[in-house]
Scaffold this motif. Structure first.
Motif, PDB file in Angstrom:
ATOM      1  N   GLY A  95      -7.329 -11.867 -14.106  1.00  0.00           N
ATOM      2  CA  GLY A  95      -7.155 -10.773 -15.383  1.00  0.00           C
ATOM      3  C   GLY A  95      -5.906 -10.997 -16.049  1.00  0.00           C
ATOM      4  O   GLY A  95      -5.745 -12.032 -16.616  1.00  0.00           O
ATOM      5  N   SER A 150     -11.756  -4.892 -18.892  1.00  0.00           N
ATOM      6  CA  SER A 150     -12.025  -5.755 -17.934  1.00  0.00           C
ATOM      7  C   SER A 150     -13.175  -6.121 -17.383  1.00  0.00           C
ATOM      8  O   SER A 150     -14.138  -5.305 -17.475  1.00  0.00           O
ATOM      9  N   GLN A 190     -12.380 -11.461  -5.083  1.00  0.00           N
ATOM     10  CA  GLN A 190     -12.355 -10.447  -5.978  1.00  0.00           C
ATOM     11  C   GLN A 190     -11.562 -10.818  -6.985  1.00  0.00           C
ATOM     12  O   GLN A 190     -10.438 -10.757  -7.046  1.00  0.00           O
ATOM     13  N   TYR A 191     -12.411 -11.383  -8.047  1.00  0.00           N
ATOM     14  CA  TYR A 191     -11.556 -11.927  -9.304  1.00  0.00           C
ATOM     15  C   TYR A 191     -11.829 -11.382 -10.519  1.00  0.00           C
ATOM     16  O   TYR A 191     -12.990 -10.993 -10.922  1.00  0.00           O
ATOM     17  N   MET A 192     -10.925 -11.112 -11.389  1.00  0.00           N
ATOM     18  CA  MET A 192     -10.816 -10.661 -12.556  1.00  0.00           C
ATOM     19  C   MET A 192     -10.973 -11.638 -13.634  1.00  0.00           C
ATOM     20  O   MET A 192     -10.201 -12.042 -14.097  1.00  0.00           O
ATOM     21  N   GLY A 208      -9.384  -9.828 -18.119  1.00  0.00           N
ATOM     22  CA  GLY A 208      -8.551  -8.703 -17.881  1.00  0.00           C
ATOM     23  C   GLY A 208      -8.349  -8.024 -19.289  1.00  0.00           C
ATOM     24  O   GLY A 208      -8.758  -8.067 -19.943  1.00  0.00           O
ATOM     25  N   ASN A 209      -7.616  -6.775 -18.607  1.00  0.00           N
ATOM     26  CA  ASN A 209      -7.561  -5.512 -19.676  1.00  0.00           C
ATOM     27  C   ASN A 209      -6.412  -5.602 -20.553  1.00  0.00           C
ATOM     28  O   ASN A 209      -6.118  -4.375 -21.017  1.00  0.00           O
ATOM     29  N   GLY A 234     -10.087  -5.514  -9.552  1.00  0.00           N
ATOM     30  CA  GLY A 234      -9.597  -7.004  -9.419  1.00  0.00           C
ATOM     31  C   GLY A 234      -8.829  -7.227  -8.523  1.00  0.00           C
ATOM     32  O   GLY A 234      -7.699  -7.037  -8.534  1.00  0.00           O
ATOM     33  N   GLU A 250     -14.968  -7.839 -13.756  1.00  0.00           N
ATOM     34  CA  GLU A 250     -14.586  -8.395 -12.553  1.00  0.00           C
ATOM     35  C   GLU A 250     -15.708  -9.203 -11.885  1.00  0.00           C
ATOM     36  O   GLU A 250     -16.959  -8.522 -11.981  1.00  0.00           O
TER      37      GLU A 250
END
Length: 586
Positions: free
Chosen positions: A580, A201, A140-142, A145-146, A576, A203
């Motif tokens: 990120g 973001s 589970q990869y960002m 990122g935000n 995420g 993901e």
């Protein structure tokens, strides 16, 4: 007209404004970025990020922030900057690692980068990012990122897994930005996304057999079955996104209509009076107001006290020689109470002294030790009590002299009315038979009114309220003083007359919420002017700011007001699992 008001009202009216960009020193955009993510069979992840910066103006370099949770680490960090020389600094902090890249155009590393297109390649190994459950393994990869100030026009990712894609599932959260996504070969997922905005973001999530992993040494091992729950979460996420996309156009139109009343309130009660005062800057304290009065009337809601008032009060006590800076460095500031006579002090000042004195050791008070030893609940109660005490130092008569809150009162009544109406409609929809077409329209209106009522509750009172002519001049003068002390070019041109004046200005900078920026300007001015250390050490208030006292206060108070954190398990959709973060220029 107050620009803050203009911005907020514009958002409420959903007016789509075409931004006009002004090139500022150190601004940047990111036309494209490529990411190559290789999942190893021991649970570690090799990540190579190629980020293309379009830099406007002059910068020292760029940086990349990588969030870390629990026992996650990154190792084997390297950076390449084709066509540019660099110096890399890795800063490891609680909750993140910052890769800071100083950029130069010459081999001697003296000339900064300006108005340039720079490609930066970050490479590192991420440990404990992959999760291995009892029934499945998960990445589970960002991918974006935000925390990026700039969006990215085009993002291409290649994710390599340690086995075949035949028994896998994958999702892009959200898929709104995805142009293409699929398996380009047996073990590589290639995705192209476009138009990811700033502070947004993106993901990517892959489920794969846990048998792909020969070792779990560098993975998170979680003792639970997760596949069914993750699939259900993703299905719900998709349904929610589809619903939101369907009703967006309806909500946009209704939102504009419902905002007519708040806009009318602003037009009647919130428009500022015209005054003859037209100055751009104030080079000295514009009034003899106390720091807490300035904080209450100028910084944030009119009539409210925030944490900056506490910072200002402490610095004021230091400046008045109640406290002395015993020692200060980049890690801690240590204070000593040198005047135990509190006869002439006010209640809120005495309360702050009493609170800090609880942490005295051998006559000294370490700001760092407060964060280590104070119970967060004790600090929370003290802060609430202290703000109540401090608010009493700003009488209602003074607030009413400067500020008319009639529009704000009406705004609140309207907010609660819309909230009550939305609840009534929502309850009615549960019991009244309505055709699906009208049901969703009414439901959308209900949600819209409820959201509007919540937004209105959190709008600063200075938007629907109005300054009196005297209050408008008071507010503008103090804001213009803030403009002066936060503008280095003005400080350089017309510096404060003495070290004692610097100390007083820093107290009011804290009250106005700009202490960090003013401290930075002061340090830069001292360096440029060649001010000797013994000069600024003659003022404890200046010493406090110069050696990072405000940062130590921030660190201490933030540690005593922790936010909720995740401690493992199944990650929420779009949250995420790792990756990120963000970056930028400096």
């Amino acid at each position: 007209m107050n620009m803050k008001k203009v911005i907020i009202i514009s958002l409420l009216l959903m007016i789509l404004l075409v931004p006009v960009s002004f090139a500022e020193d150190g601004d940047y955009t990111i036309p494209w970025a490529n990411k190559d993510i290789t999942v190893n069979d021991d649970g570690s992840t090799l990540i190579s990020e190629t980020i293309y910066y379009e830099i406007e103006g002059s910068v020292n370099g760029v940086y990349r922030d990588i969030p870390l949770n629990n026992n996650q680490t990154i190792t084997n960090i390297s950076v390449e900057t084709p066509g540019y020389y660099n110096t890399v600094e890795v800063i490891r902090e609680n909750g993140k690692t910052r890769i800071k890249v100083w950029l130069y155009v010459d081999a001697n590393k003296r000339l900064r980068t300006s108005d340039a297109s720079v490609k930066v390649i970050y490479k590192y190994t991420f440990n404990k990012g992959v999760k291995i459950y009892n029934d499945i393994a998960e990445l589970q990869y960002m991918s974006w990122g935000n925390e990026w100030k700039s969006g990215v026009d085009s993002l291409v990712t290649n994710i390599h897994i340690p086995g075949s894609n035949r028994d896998t599932e994958y999702w892009n959260n959200p898929d709104d930005y995805v142009v293409t996504s699929g398996w380009s070969n047996d073990n590589t997922l290639t995705t192209e996304a476009e138009g990811i905005g700033s502070y947004t973001s993106f993901e990517q999530r892959i489920l794969m057999p846990k048998s792909y992993f020969k070792s779990s040494e560098n993975a998170q091992v979680i003792n639970m079955d997760a596949k069914a729950q993750i699939e259900a979460d993703q299905q719900k996420y998709k349904e929610d996104r589809d619903f939101k996309n369907t009703v967006t156009s309806i909500l946009s139109g209704l939102f504009g209509l419902l905002m007519v009343v708040p806009a009318a309130i602003y037009a009647l009660f919130g428009r500022e009076p015209k005054i003859p005062y037209k100055a751009d800057y104030e080079y000295d304290l514009p009034t003899d107001s106390s720091p807490v009065e300035v904080n209450s009337l100028v910084n944030g809601d009119a009539g409210s006290i925030d944490d900056n008032a506490m910072y200002a009060t402490l610095l004021d006590l230091i400046n008045r020689k109640v406290f002395k800076v015993f020692a200060s460095n980049e890690d801690d500031t240590i204070l000593t109470l040198v005047n135990n006579d509190t006869t002439g002090l006010k209640t809120f000042e005495k309360s702050l002294i009493q609170f800090l004195s609880q942490f005295e050791s051998n006559g000294n008070i370490s700001l760092k030790s407060i964060a280590d030893t104070c119970d967060p609940e004790v600090f929370k109660n003290f802060r609430e009590t202290w703000k109540d005490q401090t608010s009493q130092e700003v009488p209602d008569s003074l607030i009413k002299k400067y500020f008319i809150d009639k529009g704000y009162v009406i705004f609140n009544f309207l907010s609660f009315g819309l909230m009550a109406l939305s609840i009534i409609i929502f309850i009615a929809l549960m019991f009244i038979e309505v055709s699906p077409q009208y049901y969703w329209i009414l439901f959308a209106i209900t949600v819209l009114m409820f959201c509007e009522s919540i937004i209105m509750l959190f709008i600063p009172n200075t938007v629907p309220g109005r300054w009196t002519p005297e209050g408008k001049e008071y507010h503008d003068k103090w804001k213009n003083f803030e403009n002066y002390i936060t503008d280095f070019s003005l400080i350089k041109e017309r510096p404060p007359a003495s070290i004692q004046v610097w100390g007083k200005y820093l107290v009011y900078a804290a009250a106005l919420g700009c202490a960090d920026e003013v401290s930075k300007n002061m340090k830069e001015y001292f360096n440029v002017a060649g001010v000797p250390e013994e000069y600024f050490n003659s003022s404890d208030a200046v010493m406090f700011a110069y050696y990072g006292g405000f940062n130590h206060l921030d660190t201490t108070f933030n540690a005593l007001t922790p936010s909720e954190t995740s401690s493992g398990g199944i990650g929420s959709v779009g949250g995420g699992g790792f990756g990120g973060g963000g970056g930028g220029t400096f």
